[in-house]
Write a protein that holds these residues in place. Structure first.
Motif, PDB file in Angstrom:
ATOM      1  N   LYS A  59       0.836  -1.206   0.000  1.00  0.00           N
ATOM      2  CA  LYS A  59       0.000   0.000   0.000  1.00  0.00           C
ATOM      3  C   LYS A  59       0.868   1.253   0.000  1.00  0.00           C
ATOM      4  CE  LYS A  59      -3.967  -2.193   2.212  1.00  0.00           C
ATOM      5  NZ  LYS A  59      -3.469  -3.543   1.932  1.00  0.00           N
ATOM      6  N   PRO A  60       0.283   2.415  -0.350  1.00  0.00           N
ATOM      7  CA  PRO A  60       1.058   3.658  -0.336  1.00  0.00           C
ATOM      8  C   PRO A  60       1.773   3.857   0.998  1.00  0.00           C
ATOM      9  CG  PRO A  60      -1.059   4.033  -1.379  1.00  0.00           C
ATOM     10  CD  PRO A  60      -1.093   2.632  -0.846  1.00  0.00           C
ATOM     11  N   GLY A  61       3.076   4.139   0.907  1.00  0.00           N
ATOM     12  CA  GLY A  61       3.883   4.326   2.097  1.00  0.00           C
ATOM     13  C   GLY A  61       4.595   3.072   2.557  1.00  0.00           C
ATOM     14  N   ASP A  62       4.156   1.890   2.090  1.00  0.00           N
ATOM     15  CA  ASP A  62       4.793   0.631   2.484  1.00  0.00           C
ATOM     16  C   ASP A  62       6.150   0.470   1.803  1.00  0.00           C
ATOM     17  OD1 ASP A  62       2.600  -0.006   3.980  1.00  0.00           O
ATOM     18  OD2 ASP A  62       1.886  -1.622   2.676  1.00  0.00           O
ATOM     19  N   MET A  63       7.055  -0.224   2.480  1.00  0.00           N
ATOM     20  CA  MET A  63       8.322  -0.604   1.851  1.00  0.00           C
ATOM     21  C   MET A  63       8.115  -1.927   1.121  1.00  0.00           C
ATOM     22  SD  MET A  63      12.146  -1.014   3.502  1.00  0.00           S
ATOM     23  CE  MET A  63      11.743  -2.431   4.529  1.00  0.00           C
ATOM     24  N   ILE A  64       8.562  -1.989  -0.111  1.00  0.00           N
ATOM     25  CA  ILE A  64       8.448  -3.235  -0.864  1.00  0.00           C
ATOM     26  C   ILE A  64       9.660  -4.109  -0.552  1.00  0.00           C
ATOM     27  CG2 ILE A  64       7.180  -2.024  -2.697  1.00  0.00           C
ATOM     28  CD1 ILE A  64       9.696  -2.401  -4.469  1.00  0.00           C
ATOM     29  N   PRO A  65       9.635  -5.401  -0.885  1.00  0.00           N
ATOM     30  CA  PRO A  65      10.802  -6.265  -0.641  1.00  0.00           C
ATOM     31  C   PRO A  65      12.047  -5.728  -1.345  1.00  0.00           C
ATOM     32  CG  PRO A  65       8.867  -7.585  -1.150  1.00  0.00           C
ATOM     33  CD  PRO A  65       8.488  -6.165  -1.422  1.00  0.00           C
ATOM     34  N   SER A  66      13.188  -6.128  -0.848  1.00  0.00           N
ATOM     35  CA  SER A  66      14.461  -5.691  -1.437  1.00  0.00           C
ATOM     36  C   SER A  66      14.623  -6.256  -2.844  1.00  0.00           C
ATOM     37  CB  SER A  66      15.627  -6.156  -0.570  1.00  0.00           C
ATOM     38  OG  SER A  66      15.758  -7.575  -0.640  1.00  0.00           O
ATOM     39  N   GLU A  67      15.560  -5.680  -3.577  1.00  0.00           N
ATOM     40  CA  GLU A  67      15.831  -6.183  -4.926  1.00  0.00           C
ATOM     41  C   GLU A  67      16.246  -7.649  -4.892  1.00  0.00           C
ATOM     42  OE1 GLU A  67      18.751  -3.641  -6.617  1.00  0.00           O
ATOM     43  OE2 GLU A  67      17.412  -1.914  -6.809  1.00  0.00           O
ATOM     44  N   LEU A  68      17.032  -8.018  -3.893  1.00  0.00           N
ATOM     45  CA  LEU A  68      17.469  -9.416  -3.777  1.00  0.00           C
ATOM     46  C   LEU A  68      16.278 -10.340  -3.532  1.00  0.00           C
ATOM     47  CD1 LEU A  68      20.785  -9.193  -1.697  1.00  0.00           C
ATOM     48  CD2 LEU A  68      20.519 -10.048  -4.050  1.00  0.00           C
ATOM     49  N   ASP A  69      15.368  -9.911  -2.649  1.00  0.00           N
ATOM     50  CA  ASP A  69      14.195 -10.736  -2.354  1.00  0.00           C
ATOM     51  C   ASP A  69      13.290 -10.860  -3.577  1.00  0.00           C
ATOM     52  OD1 ASP A  69      15.020 -11.183   0.218  1.00  0.00           O
ATOM     53  OD2 ASP A  69      13.800  -9.583   1.100  1.00  0.00           O
ATOM     54  N   LEU A  70      13.114  -9.764  -4.303  1.00  0.00           N
ATOM     55  CA  LEU A  70      12.271  -9.814  -5.497  1.00  0.00           C
ATOM     56  C   LEU A  70      12.934 -10.649  -6.588  1.00  0.00           C
ATOM     57  CD1 LEU A  70      10.978  -6.123  -5.654  1.00  0.00           C
ATOM     58  CD2 LEU A  70       9.630  -8.161  -5.130  1.00  0.00           C
ATOM     59  N   ALA A  71      14.257 -10.552  -6.682  1.00  0.00           N
ATOM     60  CA  ALA A  71      14.965 -11.366  -7.672  1.00  0.00           C
ATOM     61  C   ALA A  71      14.779 -12.847  -7.379  1.00  0.00           C
ATOM     62  CB  ALA A  71      16.450 -11.003  -7.671  1.00  0.00           C
ATOM     63  N   ALA A  72      14.827 -13.217  -6.091  1.00  0.00           N
ATOM     64  CA  ALA A  72      14.609 -14.619  -5.714  1.00  0.00           C
ATOM     65  C   ALA A  72      13.170 -15.026  -5.965  1.00  0.00           C
ATOM     66  CB  ALA A  72      14.960 -14.814  -4.241  1.00  0.00           C
ATOM     67  N   ARG A  73      12.253 -14.135  -5.681  1.00  0.00           N
ATOM     68  CA  ARG A  73      10.828 -14.431  -5.874  1.00  0.00           C
ATOM     69  C   ARG A  73      10.502 -14.672  -7.347  1.00  0.00           C
ATOM     70  NH1 ARG A  73       5.873 -10.501  -3.792  1.00  0.00           N
ATOM     71  NH2 ARG A  73       4.264 -11.189  -5.251  1.00  0.00           N
ATOM     72  N   PHE A  74      11.057 -13.834  -8.235  1.00  0.00           N
ATOM     73  CA  PHE A  74      10.742 -13.941  -9.655  1.00  0.00           C
ATOM     74  C   PHE A  74      11.769 -14.775 -10.422  1.00  0.00           C
ATOM     75  CE2 PHE A  74       8.784  -9.584  -8.774  1.00  0.00           C
ATOM     76  CZ  PHE A  74       7.510 -10.110  -8.597  1.00  0.00           C
ATOM     77  N   LYS A  75      12.832 -15.228  -9.709  1.00  0.00           N
ATOM     78  CA  LYS A  75      13.868 -16.056 -10.325  1.00  0.00           C
ATOM     79  C   LYS A  75      14.531 -15.361 -11.513  1.00  0.00           C
ATOM     80  CE  LYS A  75      11.935 -20.482  -8.825  1.00  0.00           C
ATOM     81  NZ  LYS A  75      10.915 -19.903  -7.930  1.00  0.00           N
ATOM     82  N   VAL A  76      14.921 -14.106 -11.264  1.00  0.00           N
ATOM     83  CA  VAL A  76      15.662 -13.334 -12.258  1.00  0.00           C
ATOM     84  C   VAL A  76      16.842 -12.680 -11.551  1.00  0.00           C
ATOM     85  CG1 VAL A  76      13.649 -12.886 -13.716  1.00  0.00           C
ATOM     86  CG2 VAL A  76      14.217 -11.289 -11.871  1.00  0.00           C
ATOM     87  N   SER A  77      17.673 -11.979 -12.302  1.00  0.00           N
ATOM     88  CA  SER A  77      18.831 -11.321 -11.700  1.00  0.00           C
ATOM     89  C   SER A  77      18.415 -10.058 -10.954  1.00  0.00           C
ATOM     90  CB  SER A  77      19.849 -10.960 -12.781  1.00  0.00           C
ATOM     91  OG  SER A  77      19.367  -9.888 -13.568  1.00  0.00           O
ATOM     92  N   GLN A  78      19.266  -9.648 -10.029  1.00  0.00           N
ATOM     93  CA  GLN A  78      19.007  -8.418  -9.291  1.00  0.00           C
ATOM     94  C   GLN A  78      19.008  -7.207 -10.230  1.00  0.00           C
ATOM     95  OE1 GLN A  78      21.726  -7.741  -6.063  1.00  0.00           O
ATOM     96  NE2 GLN A  78      20.799  -5.795  -5.448  1.00  0.00           N
ATOM     97  N   GLY A  79      19.859  -7.245 -11.251  1.00  0.00           N
ATOM     98  CA  GLY A  79      19.904  -6.150 -12.218  1.00  0.00           C
ATOM     99  C   GLY A  79      18.598  -5.989 -12.968  1.00  0.00           C
TER     100      GLY A  79
END
Length: 275
Positions: A59-79
């Motif tokens: 939601k607005p104002g929330d912190m989203i997961p880190s790039e590393l966490d999102l990369a692991a979640r979507f199985k792609v590179s951090q870049g």
């Protein structure tokens, strides 16, 4: 069973697999069947993050997961994730904070508050002159007229809220606005709520109704003040004004607000940056 020789595309979650509408080879709007619609991987990840925003996962104002966490979640590179987030930040949907993380943008933030207000003083800045003084003239519930319903994607006769307000700076009325909002999305809106809130109206929409405006389309033209506008803006009948009609959208290009403003421009100007 997944092949041990699966490619990086095969390892993506179902939403981002190359055989889904997000990826290359999908049939897009206006394209013949089978026509290639090449979508870079970072664009697919951007779409997946946007889906999370649309669904209210963050939601607005929330912190989203880190790039590393999102990369692991979507199985792609951090870049790849970083490039997707960069674009969402450029679109003012996310905000990077050095040393803290990435957050969902909110209209409550100082640098976002004036994102859609383009009337600037000829001398000085909007921030320097302080917040606008707001006076709510009325807030009423009505049935949507055909022309308003069409722009908001409603049916004629659907419930609708109309808000009229005046914005003043240093005691001088500067903007008269008529605002139309879909009744279903803003259930419970009333004059007391609008009058008592001292923050930006779009921040109120986020906090109390879960509606975030993410983009807007405007039409500008010169008009002359009628009797009602002249009285509320403290000018003479026929005084030249700038008319600004804005249609604001939430996620997924859903229209959520029609706003018609009349601007005094004797000591102010409409500012926009083109690139």
């Amino acid at each position: 069973m997944v092949s041990p020789h699966a490619t990086s595309s095969d390892s993506l979650p179902l939403e981002a697999r190359a055989d889904t509408p997000l990826a290359a080879g999908a049939d897009g709007p206006g394209q013949p069947p089978g026509a290639p619609a090449f979508s870079p991987l970072y664009q697919q990840i951007k779409s997946l993050i946007l889906r999370g925003l649309q669904a209210g996962e963050w939601k607005p104002g929330d912190m989203i997961p880190s790039e590393l966490d999102l990369a692991a979640r979507f199985k792609v590179s951090q870049g790849t994730v970083r490039k997707a987030i960069d674009e969402l930040a450029t679109d003012n949907l996310l905000v990077r904070r050095q040393g803290k993380g990435t957050f969902v943008a909110t209209h409550a933030e100082q640098h976002i508050q004036y994102r859609f207000l383009r009337l600037l003083p000829d001398a000085g800045s909007l921030e320097a002159q302080g917040p606008a003084e707001r006076r709510i003239i009325e807030c009423r519930r009505l049935r949507a007229p055909a022309e308003i319903a069409r722009q908001l994607g409603l049916r004629t006769g659907d419930p609708l809220f109309q808000v009229k307000r005046v914005l003043a700076f240093s005691g001088t009325p500067a903007i008269l606005e008529d605002i139309w909002l879909p009744g279903a999305a803003f259930k419970g809106l009333n004059l007391e709520t609008l009058s008592s809130d001292k923050g930006p109206m779009y921040a109120l929409f986020e906090a109390q109704f879960g509606v975030r405006m993410v983009r807007a389309v405007e039409k500008l033209k010169a008009v002359a003040a009628d009797a009602d506008a002249a009285l509320l803006l403290d000018v003479e009948n026929g005084h030249p004004l700038l008319s600004v009609e804005r249609l604001a959208y939430t996620y997924n290009d859903v229209p959520m607000e029609l706003r018609r403003g009349l601007y005094r421009t004797e000591s102010r100007h409409y500012h926009n940056e083109l690139s």
